[in-house]
Design an enzyme around this catalytic site. Structure first.
Site, PDB file in Angstrom:
ATOM      1  N   GLY A 203      -5.023-110.981 -48.005  1.00 23.47           N
ATOM      2  CA  GLY A 203      -4.123-109.956 -48.499  1.00 23.47           C
ATOM      3  C   GLY A 203      -3.306-110.435 -49.683  1.00 23.47           C
ATOM      4  N   GLY A 223      -8.495-106.068 -61.524  1.00 28.55           N
ATOM      5  CA  GLY A 223      -7.922-105.111 -60.588  1.00 28.55           C
ATOM      6  C   GLY A 223      -7.059-104.103 -61.317  1.00 28.55           C
ATOM      7  N   GLU A 245      -8.199-108.440 -66.419  1.00 34.20           N
ATOM      8  CA  GLU A 245      -9.071-107.301 -66.725  1.00 34.20           C
ATOM      9  C   GLU A 245      -8.625-106.178 -65.808  1.00 34.20           C
ATOM     10  OE1 GLU A 245     -11.214-104.448 -66.926  1.00 34.20           O
ATOM     11  OE2 GLU A 245     -12.551-105.505 -65.550  1.00 34.20           O
ATOM     12  N   VAL A 374      -7.840 -92.037 -62.373  1.00 32.75           N
ATOM     13  CA  VAL A 374      -8.122 -91.439 -61.071  1.00 32.75           C
ATOM     14  C   VAL A 374      -8.862 -92.407 -60.164  1.00 32.75           C
ATOM     15  CG1 VAL A 374      -9.263 -89.527 -59.884  1.00 32.75           C
ATOM     16  CG2 VAL A 374      -8.160 -89.144 -62.095  1.00 32.75           C
TER      17      VAL A 374
END
Length: 478
Positions: A203, A223, A245, A374
């Site tokens: 995590g 990410g 990136e 989106v």
């Protein structure tokens, strides 16, 4: 025994809680693994730093041989690895095959990188040999996402290893096998010495530990922009390099001379490939007013014709969204867009995690699905009347990743592209492209520039050292 045997895919037990790997298309459990804790990250960094010193001294041809063998293994075990990509990440088989092809090519390109010229001989005012040399950075931390898990891990892992580094890889737990443990299995079988590649699914706390560890001087992160800002800020505090990136909201401009018979398939691919869960996805369709109505009609018809379903058991064009949280985000942005005045020309519905490819017309700056990334199969379409307006609209975004321009006049397309800041441009193509030999990266909120391919990899994963050599000890006036 399968190549990825669930009994052996984590040879060293991690201390974190168990995690169930789930097939998003069905909700079926595919296996369990242990997550990494910050303590696991620290222990792995220590072992990797020790092993890296010997690996850096390994001749370039021996390192290259490991990378070439790894490339061969991605092809040799393609059937099993493809199944994991399809079932764990929701990829259609064609997308999984593309990832496997690129993974092999990344290894082959990295193998060649191991023997690239390592520096330059410099002129000097003193009687000495003066030169630069590329030396391994040390231990490279790689944090990779779920959407193209194999590609977005291997394109950092392969060149980092080839150049003499060790790697700590933290894949997204949702795709920990195809984005992490599969790489460990491939490189182990290829003969990579132990302790040089550690796979640490975990995590945010594991990621924070990786960025903070003093034995990891370079971070390669792929990410979201929000997470990338946090990684960059933390890396800055610890005085280490971070290659970022990040997200995108890429535009495809369709000029008035475009051939709609050819462009609709291209447009649909740009927005709907892998359910739109690609950083380069065509998030904004900018279409000349003379073509707008027909474009919307034909793109909506194409969207309605696409099959959505389980990519492992059925022949479909789109698979599932990765999880319910991402589905809720997509659905919420589409609903907010129609509430703000956008017209739903196709899609906008879902069954479980299967979201229909969606086309939105009559969008403007206030349309959430147009203004924001989106990360789903949604194609907002907006009209323009002049090339100046198209350039202004395309550049009117915090992101700057990819750009597509469709025209019968390629020179005109190149001229228009010069006015729009992006890291990638494709003339007469949509925005989603990738090759192992090409530099990849975005500007502004899309990241810190080109980082992959050839010289970019050499700079990303090495340090440049200046060395001088004299025949006698240098004299000084005191």
């Amino acid at each position: 025994m399968p190549f990825l045997d669930t009994r052996t895919w984590q040879p060293r037990r991690l201390a974190g809680p168990g995690y169930t790997i789930t097939e998003p298309a069905t909700g079926q459990a595919l296996g369990t693994l242990a997550l990494a804790t910050p303590e696991d990250v620290g222990a792995a960094a220590e072992r990797a730093a020790t092993a890296q010193r010997e690996w850096a001294r390994t001749p370039h041809f021996a390192r290259a041989a490991v990378l070439r063998k790894a490339g061969d293994l991605f092809a040799a075990h393609a059937e099993e690895l493809r199944e994991w990509l399809v079932r764990e990440s929701g990829s259609v088989p064609g997308k999984a095959d593309f990832e496997l092809h690129v993974a092999a090519q990344e290894c082959y390109e990295a193998a060649a990188l191991a023997s690239r010229p390592a520096g330059q001989v410099l002129p000097s005012e003193a009687p000495r040999l003066s030169y630069t040399r590329r030396v391994p950075a040390g231990v490279v931390g790689v944090i990779s996402p779920f959407n193209a898990p194999l590609i977005l891990s291997i394109r950092s892992v392969a060149p980092a290893l080839a150049l003499g580094n060790a790697v700590l890889l933290k894949p997204d737990p949702r795709t920990a096998v195809c984005g992490g443990l599969s790489l460990a299995a491939v490189f182990a079988a290829a003969g990579l010495p132990e302790e040089l590649l550690h796979v640490l699914p975990g995590g945010p706390d594991a990621g924070q530990a990786l960025v903070a560890d003093p034995r990891v001087p370079v971070i390669s992160f792929t990410g979201s922009t929000a997470a990338g800002r946090a990684v960059g800020e933390a890396a800055g505090r610890h005085l280490k390099r971070a290659h970022l990136e990040l997200g995108g909201n890429s535009a495809m401009i369709v000029l008035e001379d475009a051939d709609l018979d050819a462009v609709i398939s291209t447009a649909a691919w740009g927005s709907f490939f892998h359910q739109g869960q690609i950083c380069m996805t065509t998030g904004r369709h900018l279409v000349h007013a003379s073509l707008y109505d027909e474009y919307v009609e034909r793109l909506a018809a194409k969207a309605d014709s696409l099959a959505v379903g389980d990519p492992y058991r059925d022949q479909v064009h789109l698979g599932p969204i990765i999880d319910s949280a991402q589905l809720t985000k997509i659905s919420g942005l589409v609903d907010a867009s129609t509430s703000a005045g956008a017209k739903l020309a196709a899609g906008g519905t879902h069954d479980r995690l299967f979201y229909r490819p969606t086309v939105l017309a009559h969008v403007d700056d206030r349309t959430p699905a147009y203004a924001e990334e989106v990360f789903g199969p949604v194609a907002p379409v907006r009209s323009f009347t002049t090339a100046d307006e198209a350039a202004a609209l395309a550049a009117q975004s915090p992101y700057g990743l990819s750009l597509g321009i469709v025209t019968r006049d390629p020179a005109r397309g190149l001229d228009l592209a010069e006015r729009i800041p992006t890291g990638i441009v494709h003339i007469n193509d949509q925005t989603v492209n990738d090759e192992a030999v090409a530099p990849f990266g975005g500007v502004a909120a899309s990241g810190t520039g080109a980082r992959f391919g050839g010289e970019a990899n050499l700079e990303a994963f090495t340090e440049l050292r200046w060395t001088t050599v004299r025949g006698d000890v240098a004299p000084y006036p005191f």
